[in-house]
Scaffold this motif. Structure first.
Motif, short mmCIF file in Angstrom:
data_model
loop_
_atom_site.label_atom_id
_atom_site.label_comp_id
_atom_site.label_asym_id
_atom_site.label_seq_id
_atom_site.Cartn_x
_atom_site.Cartn_y
_atom_site.Cartn_z
N UNK A 1 38.87 46.78 16.11
CA UNK A 1 39.22 47.39 17.38
C UNK A 1 38.65 46.56 18.51
N UNK A 2 39.45 46.24 19.47
CA UNK A 2 39.03 45.41 20.60
C UNK A 2 38.42 46.27 21.70
N UNK A 3 37.43 45.71 22.38
CA UNK A 3 36.85 46.45 23.50
C UNK A 3 37.23 45.81 24.83
N UNK A 4 38.44 45.22 24.89
CA UNK A 4 38.91 44.65 26.15
C UNK A 4 39.48 45.74 27.03
N UNK A 5 39.36 45.55 28.34
CA UNK A 5 39.88 46.55 29.26
C UNK A 5 41.37 46.32 29.48
N UNK A 6 42.05 47.34 29.96
CA UNK A 6 43.48 47.24 30.23
C UNK A 6 43.73 46.39 31.46
N UNK A 7 44.95 45.90 31.60
CA UNK A 7 45.33 45.09 32.74
C UNK A 7 46.40 45.83 33.51
N UNK A 8 46.19 46.01 34.80
CA UNK A 8 47.18 46.66 35.65
C UNK A 8 47.91 45.59 36.43
N UNK A 9 49.23 45.66 36.46
CA UNK A 9 50.01 44.67 37.19
C UNK A 9 50.87 45.37 38.23
N UNK A 10 51.21 44.64 39.27
CA UNK A 10 52.08 45.16 40.31
C UNK A 10 52.76 43.99 41.01
N UNK A 11 54.04 44.10 41.28
CA UNK A 11 54.76 43.06 42.01
C UNK A 11 54.33 43.10 43.47
N UNK A 12 54.12 41.92 44.05
CA UNK A 12 53.69 41.82 45.44
C UNK A 12 54.79 41.10 46.22
N UNK A 13 55.27 41.72 47.29
CA UNK A 13 56.34 41.13 48.09
C UNK A 13 55.82 39.93 48.88
N UNK A 14 56.71 38.98 49.18
CA UNK A 14 56.33 37.79 49.92
C UNK A 14 55.71 38.13 51.27
N UNK A 15 56.28 39.13 51.98
CA UNK A 15 55.75 39.46 53.30
C UNK A 15 54.34 40.05 53.21
N UNK A 16 54.01 40.72 52.10
CA UNK A 16 52.64 41.20 51.91
C UNK A 16 51.68 40.03 51.73
N UNK A 17 52.12 39.01 50.97
CA UNK A 17 51.27 37.83 50.78
C UNK A 17 51.10 37.06 52.08
N UNK A 18 52.15 37.01 52.91
CA UNK A 18 52.07 36.31 54.19
C UNK A 18 51.03 36.94 55.11
N UNK A 19 50.78 38.24 54.94
CA UNK A 19 49.83 38.93 55.80
C UNK A 19 48.39 38.84 55.34
N UNK A 20 48.13 38.14 54.26
CA UNK A 20 46.77 38.02 53.75
C UNK A 20 46.03 36.97 54.58
N UNK A 21 44.99 37.40 55.29
CA UNK A 21 44.21 36.48 56.12
C UNK A 21 43.40 35.54 55.24
N UNK A 22 43.52 34.26 55.50
CA UNK A 22 42.70 33.29 54.76
C UNK A 22 43.20 33.00 53.37
#
Length: 69
Positions: A1-22
């Motif tokens: 049995x593995x003790x790795x944590x789950x991975x949550x994924x979500x699609x990120x829109x281009x305009x959301x990425x454009x608004x990331x400062x730095x």
């Protein structure tokens, strides 16, 4: 049995990425990396096989907002 944590994924829109400062902040580590290459077209190496014992990656500074909208 593995003790790795789950991975949550979500699609990120281009305009959301454009608004990331730095831009994005990414960090990580690799333990016991092995890779075997073979000669490819024009002398470029091609990954034949490899393995990683442990891999960690953290990405920060992406404003995701509420999940499930």
């Amino acid at each position: 049995m593995s003790n790795t944590s789950g991975i949550e994924t979500r699609e990120i829109a281009d305009d959301e990425l454009d608004g990331v400062a730095g831009g994005l902040s990414a960090s990580g580590s690799v333990e016991d990396l092995t890779a075997n290459f073979v000669p490819g077209p024009n002398g470029l190496p091609i990954l034949k096989d490899g393995s990683i014992k442990s891999l960690s990656l953290t990405v920060k500074d992406i404003p995701l907002g509420p999940i499930g909208g």
